[in-house]
Design a protein around this motif. Structure first.
Motif, mmCIF file in Angstrom:
data_model
loop_
_atom_site.group_PDB
_atom_site.id
_atom_site.type_symbol
_atom_site.label_atom_id
_atom_site.label_comp_id
_atom_site.label_asym_id
_atom_site.label_seq_id
_atom_site.Cartn_x
_atom_site.Cartn_y
_atom_site.Cartn_z
ATOM 1 N N HIS A 215 31.231 102.674 77.586
ATOM 2 C CA HIS A 215 31.474 104.046 78.020
ATOM 3 C C HIS A 215 31.517 105.061 76.878
ATOM 4 N N GLY A 216 31.258 104.596 75.668
ATOM 5 C CA GLY A 216 31.162 105.523 74.542
ATOM 6 C C GLY A 216 32.451 106.256 74.219
ATOM 7 N N LEU A 217 33.580 105.601 74.377
ATOM 8 C CA LEU A 217 34.860 106.243 74.067
ATOM 9 C C LEU A 217 34.934 106.553 72.573
ATOM 10 N N LYS A 218 35.269 107.799 72.251
ATOM 11 C CA LYS A 218 35.362 108.227 70.857
ATOM 12 C C LYS A 218 36.768 107.984 70.315
ATOM 13 N N PRO A 219 36.874 107.689 69.016
ATOM 14 C CA PRO A 219 38.208 107.490 68.423
ATOM 15 C C PRO A 219 39.073 108.736 68.585
ATOM 16 N N SER A 220 40.343 108.522 68.857
ATOM 17 C CA SER A 220 41.274 109.630 69.034
ATOM 18 C C SER A 220 42.676 109.165 68.682
ATOM 19 N N ALA A 221 43.457 110.087 68.120
ATOM 20 C CA ALA A 221 44.838 109.751 67.746
ATOM 21 C C ALA A 221 45.787 109.887 68.927
ATOM 22 N N HIS B 8 40.978 86.825 67.445
ATOM 23 C CA HIS B 8 42.241 87.323 67.988
ATOM 24 C C HIS B 8 42.043 88.534 68.887
ATOM 25 N N ARG B 9 41.077 89.364 68.582
ATOM 26 C CA ARG B 9 40.863 90.565 69.390
ATOM 27 C C ARG B 9 40.355 90.233 70.793
ATOM 28 N N LEU B 10 39.709 89.082 70.942
ATOM 29 C CA LEU B 10 39.279 88.664 72.273
ATOM 30 C C LEU B 10 40.444 88.144 73.115
ATOM 31 N N LEU B 11 41.561 87.850 72.468
ATOM 32 C CA LEU B 11 42.751 87.380 73.188
ATOM 33 C C LEU B 11 43.813 88.467 73.280
ATOM 34 N N CYS B 12 43.451 89.686 72.928
ATOM 35 C CA CYS B 12 44.379 90.819 72.938
ATOM 36 C C CYS B 12 43.972 91.798 74.035
ATOM 37 N N PRO B 13 44.836 92.051 75.024
ATOM 38 C CA PRO B 13 44.480 92.969 76.115
ATOM 39 C C PRO B 13 44.065 94.357 75.618
ATOM 40 N N TYR B 14 44.739 94.843 74.586
ATOM 41 C CA TYR B 14 44.409 96.167 74.052
ATOM 42 C C TYR B 14 42.997 96.186 73.475
ATOM 43 N N HIS B 15 42.664 95.216 72.637
ATOM 44 C CA HIS B 15 41.362 95.225 71.981
ATOM 45 C C HIS B 15 40.223 94.879 72.935
ATOM 46 N N VAL B 16 40.468 94.036 73.930
ATOM 47 C CA VAL B 16 39.443 93.757 74.932
ATOM 48 C C VAL B 16 39.120 95.034 75.711
ATOM 49 N N SER B 17 40.153 95.763 76.103
ATOM 50 C CA SER B 17 39.962 97.020 76.833
ATOM 51 C C SER B 17 39.254 98.054 75.961
ATOM 52 N N LEU B 18 39.666 98.143 74.698
ATOM 53 C CA LEU B 18 39.059 99.106 73.777
ATOM 54 C C LEU B 18 37.583 98.793 73.550
ATOM 55 N N ALA B 19 37.244 97.508 73.438
ATOM 56 C CA ALA B 19 35.848 97.124 73.219
ATOM 57 C C ALA B 19 34.971 97.541 74.394
ATOM 58 N N VAL B 20 35.460 97.322 75.621
ATOM 59 C CA VAL B 20 34.690 97.715 76.804
ATOM 60 C C VAL B 20 34.558 99.234 76.872
ATOM 61 N N ALA B 21 35.659 99.942 76.605
ATOM 62 C CA ALA B 21 35.634 101.404 76.654
ATOM 63 C C ALA B 21 34.678 101.974 75.615
#
Length: 261
Positions: free
Chosen positions: A228-234, A211-224
């Protein structure tokens, strides 16, 4: 009254300049092609019914659908070389365009691909040799956001904002062939993953990845995260700099339409 900041004006002017440069490059490529074809049939200058007719017949035989674009570019260079456009020549160009476009039928459509099949076969696709980093995510991202290959190549990290607290992603597009005034636009998606059913944890884990591969949010988050080493943030955060491509090749260079195709 809407107040426009100076930096906004500067950014818009920069985008407009880039678009003009690309337009001029396209004209030069088109003219180079026309010049080669016309030189094979006789003198290139000036444009005449004879040399126009020979090139257009060759284009029609080869299945070209952009005769109008080629002829208008040839006309532009004809005028730039100091030759006049007589009434007779203008009519010849119109007749040539009609001839080239007659009977060619509707544009051919690209073969569709099923996102569900791609997500289900992600492990197989990841093993395919390609120059793209995270190739499956690149293809799914382009389909989910309906972006062209060239638009993917111009997408920078500064164009992507991710809010993990709200599970939301905002993607801005500053360069597009459908945006001639370079106004840009931004689209937002929240997580669209369906809730998992209680039961087998292994099955849930597999479905979650699917499901995460079909979700724009999770696809973007995975690439980031992975590229690009994006760190978790609230709170919402920009993925990176405006000089860093969001998608890239394995060697670090930006992706291009040729690499994607």
């Amino acid at each position: 009254m809407k107040v426009v900041k100076d930096e906004d004006n500067g950014e818009a002017m920069g985008l407009a300049t880039k678009r003009e440069i690309r337009r001029q490059q396209s004209h030069r490529r088109t003219w180079a092609w026309w010049h080669r074809k016309s030189a094979c049939t006789g003198p290139v200058w000036p444009l005449t019914g004879k040399n126009i007719g020979k090139v257009i017949k060759a284009m029609k035989k080869s299945g070209y659908r952009s005769a109008s674009s080629y002829l208008q570019t040839a006309k532009r260079y004809h005028v730039g070389a100091g030759f006049p456009v007589s009434t007779q020549l203008a009519q010849t160009i119109k007749d040539a365009i009609r001839f080239a476009e007659r009977g060619i039928g509707p544009p051919s459509q690209a073969q569709p691909y099923n996102l569900h099949h791609m997500a289900a076969a992600r492990k197989v696709l990841q093993a395919v040799a390609t120059r793209m980093a995270m190739a499956v995510h690149v293809l799914l991202f382009s389909a989910l956001y309906m972006l062209r290959a060239g638009e993917l190549g111009h997408l920078n990290c500064s164009d992507v904002i991710i809010d993990e607290g709200s599970r939301l992603v905002a993607v801005g597009l500053s360069t597009s062939t459908t945006d001639p005034k370079a106004r840009g636009f931004r689209t937002k998606w929240t997580c669209i993953c369906p809730p998992l059913e209680e039961g087998n944890n292994q099955t849930n884990a597999e479905m979650l990845g699917y499901h995460r591969l079909l979700c724009p949010y999770h696809v973007s988050l995975a690439v980031a995260t992975e590229l690009h080493g994006l760190k978790p943030s609230a709170v919402a955060q920009v993925v990176g700099l405006n000089t860093t491509p969001f998608f890239r090749q394995r060697n670090g260079c930006p992706i291009t339409a040729k690499v994607i195709m």
